[in-house]
Design a protein around this motif. Sequence first.
Motif, PDB file in Angstrom:
ATOM      1  N   ASP A  24      15.609 -16.673  25.954  1.00 33.85           N
ATOM      2  CA  ASP A  24      16.878 -17.351  26.161  1.00 33.85           C
ATOM      3  C   ASP A  24      16.842 -18.767  25.612  1.00 33.85           C
ATOM      4  OD1 ASP A  24      19.119 -16.011  27.287  1.00 33.85           O
ATOM      5  OD2 ASP A  24      17.864 -15.577  29.034  1.00 33.85           O
ATOM      6  N   ALA A  25      15.965 -18.998  24.645  1.00 30.32           N
ATOM      7  CA  ALA A  25      15.782 -20.357  24.150  1.00 30.32           C
ATOM      8  C   ALA A  25      16.655 -20.638  22.926  1.00 30.32           C
ATOM      9  CB  ALA A  25      14.313 -20.588  23.800  1.00 30.32           C
ATOM     10  N   PHE A  26      16.869 -21.918  22.688  1.00 31.27           N
ATOM     11  CA  PHE A  26      17.495 -22.387  21.447  1.00 31.27           C
ATOM     12  C   PHE A  26      16.455 -23.237  20.733  1.00 31.27           C
ATOM     13  CE2 PHE A  26      20.471 -25.765  19.549  1.00 31.27           C
ATOM     14  CZ  PHE A  26      20.444 -25.139  18.318  1.00 31.27           C
ATOM     15  N   VAL A  27      16.075 -22.782  19.536  1.00 32.41           N
ATOM     16  CA  VAL A  27      15.015 -23.440  18.773  1.00 32.41           C
ATOM     17  C   VAL A  27      15.591 -23.904  17.438  1.00 32.41           C
ATOM     18  CG1 VAL A  27      12.731 -23.169  17.706  1.00 32.41           C
ATOM     19  CG2 VAL A  27      13.274 -21.948  19.847  1.00 32.41           C
ATOM     20  N   THR A  28      15.474 -25.201  17.158  1.00 33.21           N
ATOM     21  CA  THR A  28      15.897 -25.697  15.849  1.00 33.21           C
ATOM     22  C   THR A  28      14.679 -25.846  14.947  1.00 33.21           C
ATOM     23  OG1 THR A  28      15.836 -27.957  16.724  1.00 33.21           O
ATOM     24  CG2 THR A  28      17.981 -26.883  16.609  1.00 33.21           C
ATOM     25  N   LEU A  29      14.903 -25.622  13.636  1.00 29.79           N
ATOM     26  CA  LEU A  29      13.841 -25.683  12.636  1.00 29.79           C
ATOM     27  C   LEU A  29      14.205 -26.729  11.605  1.00 29.79           C
ATOM     28  CD1 LEU A  29      13.947 -21.916  12.724  1.00 29.79           C
ATOM     29  CD2 LEU A  29      11.838 -23.148  13.211  1.00 29.79           C
ATOM     30  N   TRP A  90      33.138 -23.103  13.635  1.00 28.22           N
ATOM     31  CA  TRP A  90      32.404 -23.066  14.908  1.00 28.22           C
ATOM     32  C   TRP A  90      33.160 -22.229  15.929  1.00 28.22           C
ATOM     33  CZ3 TRP A  90      27.627 -24.331  16.166  1.00 28.22           C
ATOM     34  CH2 TRP A  90      27.310 -24.390  17.521  1.00 28.22           C
ATOM     35  N   GLU A  91      34.471 -22.494  16.033  1.00 25.76           N
ATOM     36  CA  GLU A  91      35.305 -21.725  16.964  1.00 25.76           C
ATOM     37  C   GLU A  91      35.642 -20.356  16.379  1.00 25.76           C
ATOM     38  OE1 GLU A  91      36.282 -22.454  19.986  1.00 25.76           O
ATOM     39  OE2 GLU A  91      35.534 -24.514  20.036  1.00 25.76           O
ATOM     40  N   ASP A  92      36.090 -20.369  15.110  1.00 21.26           N
ATOM     41  CA  ASP A  92      36.631 -19.143  14.514  1.00 21.26           C
ATOM     42  C   ASP A  92      35.584 -18.042  14.418  1.00 21.26           C
ATOM     43  OD1 ASP A  92      38.822 -20.687  14.287  1.00 21.26           O
ATOM     44  OD2 ASP A  92      38.778 -20.899  12.098  1.00 21.26           O
ATOM     45  N   ALA A  93      34.344 -18.400  14.112  1.00 15.47           N
ATOM     46  CA  ALA A  93      33.301 -17.390  13.945  1.00 15.47           C
ATOM     47  C   ALA A  93      32.599 -17.073  15.264  1.00 15.47           C
ATOM     48  CB  ALA A  93      32.288 -17.849  12.896  1.00 15.47           C
ATOM     49  N   GLY A  94      33.051 -17.709  16.323  1.00 10.76           N
ATOM     50  CA  GLY A  94      32.515 -17.359  17.641  1.00 10.76           C
ATOM     51  C   GLY A  94      31.168 -17.973  17.963  1.00 10.76           C
ATOM     52  N   PHE A  95      30.806 -19.055  17.263  1.00 15.40           N
ATOM     53  CA  PHE A  95      29.490 -19.658  17.519  1.00 15.40           C
ATOM     54  C   PHE A  95      29.406 -20.213  18.938  1.00 15.40           C
ATOM     55  CE2 PHE A  95      28.896 -20.744  12.732  1.00 15.40           C
ATOM     56  CZ  PHE A  95      28.801 -19.393  12.475  1.00 15.40           C
ATOM     57  N   ARG A  96      30.527 -20.736  19.424  1.00 15.87           N
ATOM     58  CA  ARG A  96      30.521 -21.258  20.792  1.00 15.87           C
ATOM     59  C   ARG A  96      30.135 -20.137  21.779  1.00 15.87           C
ATOM     60  NH1 ARG A  96      32.938 -25.488  23.291  1.00 15.87           N
ATOM     61  NH2 ARG A  96      34.264 -25.965  21.540  1.00 15.87           N
ATOM     62  N   ASP A  97      30.713 -18.956  21.541  1.00 15.83           N
ATOM     63  CA  ASP A  97      30.428 -17.822  22.435  1.00 15.83           C
ATOM     64  C   ASP A  97      28.966 -17.413  22.349  1.00 15.83           C
ATOM     65  OD1 ASP A  97      33.119 -17.854  22.997  1.00 15.83           O
ATOM     66  OD2 ASP A  97      33.599 -16.368  21.456  1.00 15.83           O
ATOM     67  N   ILE A  98      28.401 -17.475  21.126  1.00 15.49           N
ATOM     68  CA  ILE A  98      26.993 -17.098  20.965  1.00 15.49           C
ATOM     69  C   ILE A  98      26.106 -18.037  21.782  1.00 15.49           C
ATOM     70  CG2 ILE A  98      25.056 -16.992  19.346  1.00 15.49           C
ATOM     71  CD1 ILE A  98      27.045 -16.047  17.208  1.00 15.49           C
ATOM     72  N   ALA A 100      26.866 -19.613  24.354  1.00 12.81           N
ATOM     73  CA  ALA A 100      27.098 -19.442  25.792  1.00 12.81           C
ATOM     74  C   ALA A 100      26.504 -18.139  26.304  1.00 12.81           C
ATOM     75  CB  ALA A 100      28.593 -19.489  26.084  1.00 12.81           C
ATOM     76  N   SER A 101      26.042 -17.280  25.395  1.00 14.91           N
ATOM     77  CA  SER A 101      25.551 -15.969  25.819  1.00 14.91           C
ATOM     78  C   SER A 101      24.022 -15.955  25.872  1.00 14.91           C
ATOM     79  CB  SER A 101      26.043 -14.887  24.848  1.00 14.91           C
ATOM     80  OG  SER A 101      25.377 -15.020  23.612  1.00 14.91           O
ATOM     81  N   ALA A 115      26.994 -32.535  15.937  1.00 16.07           N
ATOM     82  CA  ALA A 115      27.169 -32.587  17.389  1.00 16.07           C
ATOM     83  C   ALA A 115      27.737 -31.295  17.967  1.00 16.07           C
ATOM     84  CB  ALA A 115      28.064 -33.759  17.753  1.00 16.07           C
ATOM     85  N   LEU A 116      28.054 -30.331  17.112  1.00 17.46           N
ATOM     86  CA  LEU A 116      28.573 -29.062  17.641  1.00 17.46           C
ATOM     87  C   LEU A 116      27.497 -28.306  18.399  1.00 17.46           C
ATOM     88  CD1 LEU A 116      30.594 -27.948  14.503  1.00 17.46           C
ATOM     89  CD2 LEU A 116      31.554 -28.510  16.744  1.00 17.46           C
ATOM     90  N   LEU A 117      26.251 -28.499  17.997  1.00 15.86           N
ATOM     91  CA  LEU A 117      25.154 -27.744  18.615  1.00 15.86           C
ATOM     92  C   LEU A 117      24.760 -28.350  19.957  1.00 15.86           C
ATOM     93  CD1 LEU A 117      22.820 -27.173  15.533  1.00 15.86           C
ATOM     94  CD2 LEU A 117      24.024 -25.425  16.836  1.00 15.86           C
ATOM     95  N   PRO A 118      24.376 -27.491  20.902  1.00 18.44           N
ATOM     96  CA  PRO A 118      23.821 -28.011  22.155  1.00 18.44           C
ATOM     97  C   PRO A 118      22.423 -28.568  21.889  1.00 18.44           C
ATOM     98  CG  PRO A 118      23.692 -25.614  22.112  1.00 18.44           C
ATOM     99  CD  PRO A 118      24.433 -26.029  20.869  1.00 18.44           C
ATOM    100  N   PRO A 119      21.833 -29.279  22.842  1.00 18.44           N
ATOM    101  CA  PRO A 119      20.472 -29.765  22.646  1.00 18.44           C
ATOM    102  C   PRO A 119      19.513 -28.571  22.516  1.00 18.44           C
ATOM    103  CG  PRO A 119      21.403 -30.582  24.728  1.00 18.44           C
ATOM    104  CD  PRO A 119      22.385 -29.627  24.149  1.00 18.44           C
ATOM    105  N   ALA A 120      18.589 -28.675  21.574  1.00 16.34           N
ATOM    106  CA  ALA A 120      17.622 -27.588  21.386  1.00 16.34           C
ATOM    107  C   ALA A 120      16.566 -27.644  22.484  1.00 16.34           C
ATOM    108  CB  ALA A 120      16.956 -27.724  20.028  1.00 16.34           C
ATOM    109  N   ASP A 121      16.133 -26.483  22.954  1.00 17.75           N
ATOM    110  CA  ASP A 121      14.991 -26.456  23.866  1.00 17.75           C
ATOM    111  C   ASP A 121      13.755 -26.959  23.122  1.00 17.75           C
ATOM    112  OD1 ASP A 121      16.265 -25.213  26.213  1.00 17.75           O
ATOM    113  OD2 ASP A 121      16.554 -23.519  24.861  1.00 17.75           O
TER     114      ASP A 121
END
Length: 153
Positions: A24-29, A90-98, A100-101, A115-121
């Motif tokens: 359930d992590a968010f990892v930025t590279l 971001w909205e149209d392609a459903g990235f926000r929903d991704i 949140a899931s 700034a659209l991205l949440p903070p990365a774990d």
Amino acid sequence: MQWPDEAATAAFAARLAAQPAVQDAFVTLHGDLGAGKTTLVRHLLRALGVQGRIKSPTYAVVEPHAVDTRQPPLAIWHFDFYRFDDPREWEDAGFRDIFASRGLKLAEWPEKAGALLPPADLAITIAAQIDEGREVHIAANTPRGQALLEKLT
Ligand SMILES: Nc1ncnc2c1ncn2[C@@H]1O[C@H](COP(=O)(O)OP(=O)(O)OP(=O)(O)O)[C@@H](O)[C@H]1O
Ligand SMILES: [Mg+2]
């Protein structure tokens, strides 16, 4: 951390895949063109059980993967924001929903989404050295990321 060759990159991917919290992590590279971001993602996807050909995001900003053989099934989202230039997507392609899931979210070139991205774990920065060597820095930005990082170092 040093990855002297691609086998070391694969070994790190296997260690990351073995941590339950990664699911359930968010990892930025982070890192330049050719640093090895996609290579790490591919090894990580394999280690998590993704089978068959692994496509990379190119024109589509995100490539979804699913590991249905896992219990519970695992969703993985591989983003590459290199060509991302329209914030409406971001909205149209459903990235926000991704975001949140449930599932693992991996993002190359997160700088381009700003700034659209949440903070990365975890934020993993890869720098190519001579030959196959890679100098790697990992930062944790959340409690989940901190717990993951403690298992990895
Ligand atoms: N130790 C290493 N770890 C990862 N990749 C390595 C290593 N040594 C050599 N390589 C090679 O370096 C290349 C890295 O390319 P890759 O597509 O992963 O870069 P990238 O960071 O995703 O670039 P881009 O910003 O263009 O998406 C691959 O050809 C890979 O085989
Ligand atoms: Mg790449």
